[in-house]
Scaffold this active site. Sequence first.
Site, PDB file in Angstrom:
ATOM      1  CG  LEU A  28      -1.788  -1.232   1.434  1.00 49.62           C
ATOM      2  CD1 LEU A  28      -2.558  -1.132   2.738  1.00 49.62           C
ATOM      3  CD2 LEU A  28      -2.757  -1.377   0.263  1.00 49.62           C
ATOM      4  N   GLY A  39      -1.706  10.232  23.843  1.00 52.35           N
ATOM      5  CA  GLY A  39      -1.949   9.665  25.178  1.00 52.35           C
ATOM      6  C   GLY A  39      -2.791  10.681  25.929  1.00 52.35           C
ATOM      7  N   GLY A  41      -3.343  12.252  29.002  1.00 47.38           N
ATOM      8  CA  GLY A  41      -2.899  13.463  29.701  1.00 47.38           C
ATOM      9  C   GLY A  41      -2.081  14.378  28.797  1.00 47.38           C
ATOM     10  NE  ARG A  90       0.315   3.788  24.090  1.00 44.33           N
ATOM     11  CZ  ARG A  90      -0.997   3.845  24.018  1.00 44.33           C
ATOM     12  NH1 ARG A  90      -1.670   2.903  23.391  1.00 44.33           N
ATOM     13  NH2 ARG A  90      -1.651   4.828  24.590  1.00 44.33           N
ATOM     14  CG  ASN A  92      -1.235   4.065  19.504  1.00 44.25           C
ATOM     15  OD1 ASN A  92      -0.673   2.994  19.747  1.00 44.25           O
ATOM     16  ND2 ASN A  92      -2.011   4.684  20.355  1.00 44.25           N
ATOM     17  CB  SER A 140      -4.973   2.893  28.229  1.00 49.07           C
ATOM     18  OG  SER A 140      -3.820   3.223  27.480  1.00 49.07           O
ATOM     19  CG  ASP A 256      -7.659  13.006  25.194  1.00 50.44           C
ATOM     20  OD1 ASP A 256      -8.115  12.375  26.167  1.00 50.44           O
ATOM     21  OD2 ASP A 256      -6.982  12.486  24.285  1.00 50.44           O
ATOM     22  CB  VAL A 280     -20.091  20.976  25.583  1.00 52.44           C
ATOM     23  CG1 VAL A 280     -20.821  20.743  24.264  1.00 52.44           C
ATOM     24  CG2 VAL A 280     -20.600  20.000  26.645  1.00 52.44           C
ATOM     25  CG  ASN A 289      -9.751  21.012  13.556  1.00 51.98           C
ATOM     26  OD1 ASN A 289     -10.088  21.763  12.637  1.00 51.98           O
ATOM     27  ND2 ASN A 289      -9.529  21.439  14.777  1.00 51.98           N
TER      28      ASN A 289
HETATM   29  N1  ATP Z   1     -20.279  13.995  16.497  1.00 51.84           N
HETATM   30  C1  ATP Z   1     -20.134  15.003  17.373  1.00 51.84           C
HETATM   31  N2  ATP Z   1     -20.724  16.207  17.162  1.00 51.84           N
HETATM   32  C2  ATP Z   1     -20.587  17.205  18.033  1.00 51.84           C
HETATM   33  N3  ATP Z   1     -19.870  17.129  19.167  1.00 51.84           N
HETATM   34  C3  ATP Z   1     -19.256  15.956  19.434  1.00 51.84           C
HETATM   35  C4  ATP Z   1     -19.355  14.826  18.564  1.00 51.84           C
HETATM   36  N4  ATP Z   1     -18.621  13.814  19.098  1.00 51.84           N
HETATM   37  C5  ATP Z   1     -18.091  14.290  20.250  1.00 51.84           C
HETATM   38  N5  ATP Z   1     -18.472  15.565  20.457  1.00 51.84           N
HETATM   39  C6  ATP Z   1     -18.106  16.456  21.577  1.00 51.84           C
HETATM   40  O1  ATP Z   1     -16.982  15.957  22.282  1.00 51.84           O
HETATM   41  C7  ATP Z   1     -17.347  15.608  23.624  1.00 51.84           C
HETATM   42  C8  ATP Z   1     -16.631  14.340  24.031  1.00 51.84           C
HETATM   43  O2  ATP Z   1     -16.964  13.316  23.109  1.00 51.84           O
HETATM   44  P1  ATP Z   1     -17.203  11.789  23.492  1.00 51.84           P
HETATM   45  O3  ATP Z   1     -18.391  11.659  24.365  1.00 51.84           O
HETATM   46  O4  ATP Z   1     -17.218  11.066  22.195  1.00 51.84           O
HETATM   47  O5  ATP Z   1     -15.916  11.494  24.356  1.00 51.84           O
HETATM   48  P2  ATP Z   1     -15.008  10.203  24.438  1.00 51.84           P
HETATM   49  O6  ATP Z   1     -15.826   9.004  24.057  1.00 51.84           O
HETATM   50  O7  ATP Z   1     -14.367  10.216  25.751  1.00 51.84           O
HETATM   51  O8  ATP Z   1     -13.963  10.527  23.297  1.00 51.84           O
HETATM   52  P3  ATP Z   1     -12.513   9.904  23.024  1.00 51.84           P
HETATM   53  O9  ATP Z   1     -12.734   8.912  21.933  1.00 51.84           O
HETATM   54  O10 ATP Z   1     -11.730  11.089  22.591  1.00 51.84           O
HETATM   55  O11 ATP Z   1     -12.047   9.293  24.312  1.00 51.84           O
HETATM   56  C9  ATP Z   1     -18.874  15.493  23.605  1.00 51.84           C
HETATM   57  O12 ATP Z   1     -19.422  15.743  24.877  1.00 51.84           O
HETATM   58  C10 ATP Z   1     -19.238  16.559  22.577  1.00 51.84           C
HETATM   59  O13 ATP Z   1     -19.198  17.859  23.146  1.00 51.84           O
END
Ligand code: ATP
Length: 315
Positions: A28, A39, A41, A90, A92, A140, A256, A280, A289
């Site tokens: 590929l 990571g 933190g 590591r 990723n 983790s 994060d 949020v 992004n």
């Molecule tokens: N598709 C989306 N649209 C808008 N906001 C989002 C979306 N996905 C995540 N967010 C925002 O990011 C915050 C954290 O997302 P999520 O609940 O997916 O956290 P997480 O599962 O801990 O993520 P990670 O995979 O980074 O550990 C959400 O509370 C929201 O504000």
Amino acid sequence: MPRIVTLTLNPTVDKSTTAGQIIPDQKLRCTPPKFEPGGGGINVSRALKRLATDSVAVFPVGGPSGLLLRQLLSAEEIEQCPIETEGWTRENFIVVDTSTGQQYRFGMPGAELRPGEQQQVIRVLQELTELPEFLVISGSLPPGVEPDFLVQVARAAKKLGVKVVVDTSGPALLALLAEGVYLAKPNVGELSKMTGVEELDSEAVAGAARQLVENGKCEIVVVSMGPQGACVVAANHADYIPAPSVKKRSTVGAGDSMVAGLVYGLVSGRSLRETARFGVACGTAATMNPGTELFKKADVDKLYQWLLHTMPAQV
Ligand SMILES: Nc1ncnc2c1ncn2[C@@H]1O[C@H](COP(=O)(O)OP(=O)(O)OP(=O)(O)O)[C@@H](O)[C@H]1O
Ligand SMILES: [Mg+2]
């Protein structure tokens, strides 16, 4: 001395690339890779930097990949307290298949963190020149580290009056909550595993979050709900913040970024209502992004203003 310390026990160098089409057996051809520090933190420290807030990143580091991690963090002007380890840091691997736009994320387990190295982590935390206000434990656990190690870290921090913020999962999260922390940010999946209920609707999320606070597991819980936003519960406080709808490109680093926004809100003395909205805003801004990129400050400001003025508090 910054008022925030982040602890990342399983840091990584994230290597991202794209390929025309991901198919087996053939060579590929990939585009030149991009290297980024990663990571839990460490990402929180990087996101805080974008909010013009300094923190100290404490993390184990080893081998040539460890050297690269340190260089990448220096380039971002992140203050570091590395603990040298035998095992190599590591790496990723993230690859986007440009024919479908799908992203594949390969996560490595990380090298073993030996008992003596774990003790060195505690020593480094104890020898920080000044006590921080917040210790963010995120990400983790590498092989060799038992959840009880994090409990020791949290207990030592709490004894010194440091507020512990936690974003991890599984047995590590359970152990830290049993010890009791200041703020926890589980996502819905992590919360449902803790409660043993498979599908939590938003009412059940609020109920489970309230239980955590009432049982003394944490003072503030922010349950992140992906595109549905977040539910925030503390004593005398319950709030639901829907995520603004944006053009989503990649959710990597959303959690994060949210933790960084929450800590920023708290350290800058904002109310819990404002802090939760700022968290949020940072999480959602990160989804605008591509790849592993975090958020742009201008997007955060726009989303925060919208959340602050559009969404009333719900108690
Ligand atoms: N598709 C989306 N649209 C808008 N906001 C989002 C979306 N996905 C995540 N967010 C925002 O990011 C915050 C954290 O997302 P999520 O609940 O997916 O956290 P997480 O599962 O801990 O993520 P990670 O995979 O980074 O550990 C959400 O509370 C929201 O504000
Ligand atoms: Mg997460």
